[in-house]
Design a protein around this motif. Structure first.
Motif, short mmCIF file in Angstrom:
data_model
loop_
_atom_site.label_atom_id
_atom_site.label_comp_id
_atom_site.label_asym_id
_atom_site.label_seq_id
_atom_site.Cartn_x
_atom_site.Cartn_y
_atom_site.Cartn_z
N VAL A 1 -12.14 -5.60 -51.26
CA VAL A 1 -11.68 -4.88 -52.30
C VAL A 1 -12.32 -5.24 -53.54
N VAL B 1 -12.24 0.93 -46.91
CA VAL B 1 -13.18 0.44 -47.95
C VAL B 1 -14.46 0.64 -47.12
N LEU C 1 -9.97 4.30 -54.83
CA LEU C 1 -10.00 2.85 -55.36
C LEU C 1 -8.99 2.30 -56.13
N LEU D 1 -6.40 1.48 -53.12
CA LEU D 1 -6.78 0.34 -52.34
C LEU D 1 -6.59 -0.82 -53.10
#
Length: 295
Positions: free
Chosen positions: A35, A154, A185, A188
């Motif tokens: 990430v 991802v 995003l 995550l």
């Protein structure tokens, strides 16, 4: 402590918390490494730091209610991330200002909540700086499952994330939902941070997200290679950091971060193309060519 002695401790039934801590440290390092590549590419280090603050009230509530820290932190982080995205639509106040307001407020709320729990000082220290002794068995399965979901997400959104990182306006023009990808995003990043907090702590968790990816960025020009190198750097550093902290009775979170920082500094100096020494060699060669041409 020698490496064989450390391996013996890992298999010692009386030290069952040690292999659990090692497993969570490695798993969280891998997830944060992957990430973190997108965070570094988009220059979102401040976002990562802010998310680390945002998850704190959820961790505090979960601790007080004796629930899952992973679930509590994830819920708090996601809610705060959505609030930031919504309030940022008002262009009168810039996004970084909204982030600063909400994430600092979240951290303050977490401190107030956890202050009401018994053993406040010890609990706060555990949250801020990590602890290798309090990882319950169920959290290992939660982290493993959550990590797989994050990595799958991802990989699924990889090309869209890259497109937004390279040119937001072009990505919007070709039909990508930039706002939704930003939210994805943020979520995550939030989850990656939450599964790392128990080992490395709320204050230092940003290093696990940023430093391996930054080091990998220095070592390669290819995004695919970077996304392989970053989790490897993070995982190996976590193992070395845990070994050193156990051997010399050092704080595990701080030791892992120092190992990561050492790797980054080594990459900064020794990277074959982008390291300090390589740049100096190219500069010297260019100087020699110019000098030869002037003769």
């Amino acid at each position: 402590m020698s490496i064989p002695e450390f391996l013996a401790d890992l298999t010692n039934p009386d030290l069952a918390f040690l292999p659990k801590a090692l497993l969570i440290a490695v798993m969280s390092s891998i997830v944060c490494g992957v990430v973190g590549c997108h965070v570094v590419l988009r220059g979102m280090a401040f976002i990562g730091d802010a998310v680390a603050h945002a998850v704190f009230p959820g961790l505090a509530v979960a601790f007080v209610l004796q629930g899952s820290l992973v679930i509590g932190g994830a819920v708090a982080g996601v809610v705060t991330a959505v609030l930031v995205a919504v309030f940022s639509q008002n262009r009168r106040v810039k996004e970084d200002s909204v982030i600063g307001v909400f994430y600092v407020a979240s951290f303050a709320l977490g401190i107030v909540i956890i202050s009401q729990a018994p053993g406040y000082a010890g609990s706060l220290q555990q949250f801020l700086f990590g602890s290798i002794t309090g990882v319950p068995d169920e959290d290992i399965y939660t982290v493993a499952l959550t990590g797989v979901v994050v990595l799958a997400a991802v990989m699924l959104l990889h090309h869209q994330f890259v497109a937004v990182s390279l040119d937001r306006e072009l990505a919007r023009a070709v039909g990508l939902r930039v706002f939704g990808l930003d939210i994805a995003l943020y979520v995550l990043v939030t989850v990656a941070i939450v599964i790392s907090v128990q080992t490395i702590g709320n204050i230092l968790v940003l290093a696990l997200l940023i430093t391996p990816a930054a080091a990998a960025r220095l070592l390669t020009d290819r995004l695919g290679a970077m996304m392989v190198l970053a989790p490897v750097i993070g995982g190996v550093s976590a193992v070395i950091g845990l070994y050193l902290s156990w051997s010399y009775d050092l704080p595990v979170g701080g030791t892992i971060v120092l190992v990561l920082s050492g790797v980054f500094l080594a990459a900064y100096v020794l990277a074959p193309r982008h390291g300090l020494l390589a740049r100096r060699r190219r500069h010297d060669v260019a100087g020699d060519v110019v000098a030869a041409g002037q003769r």
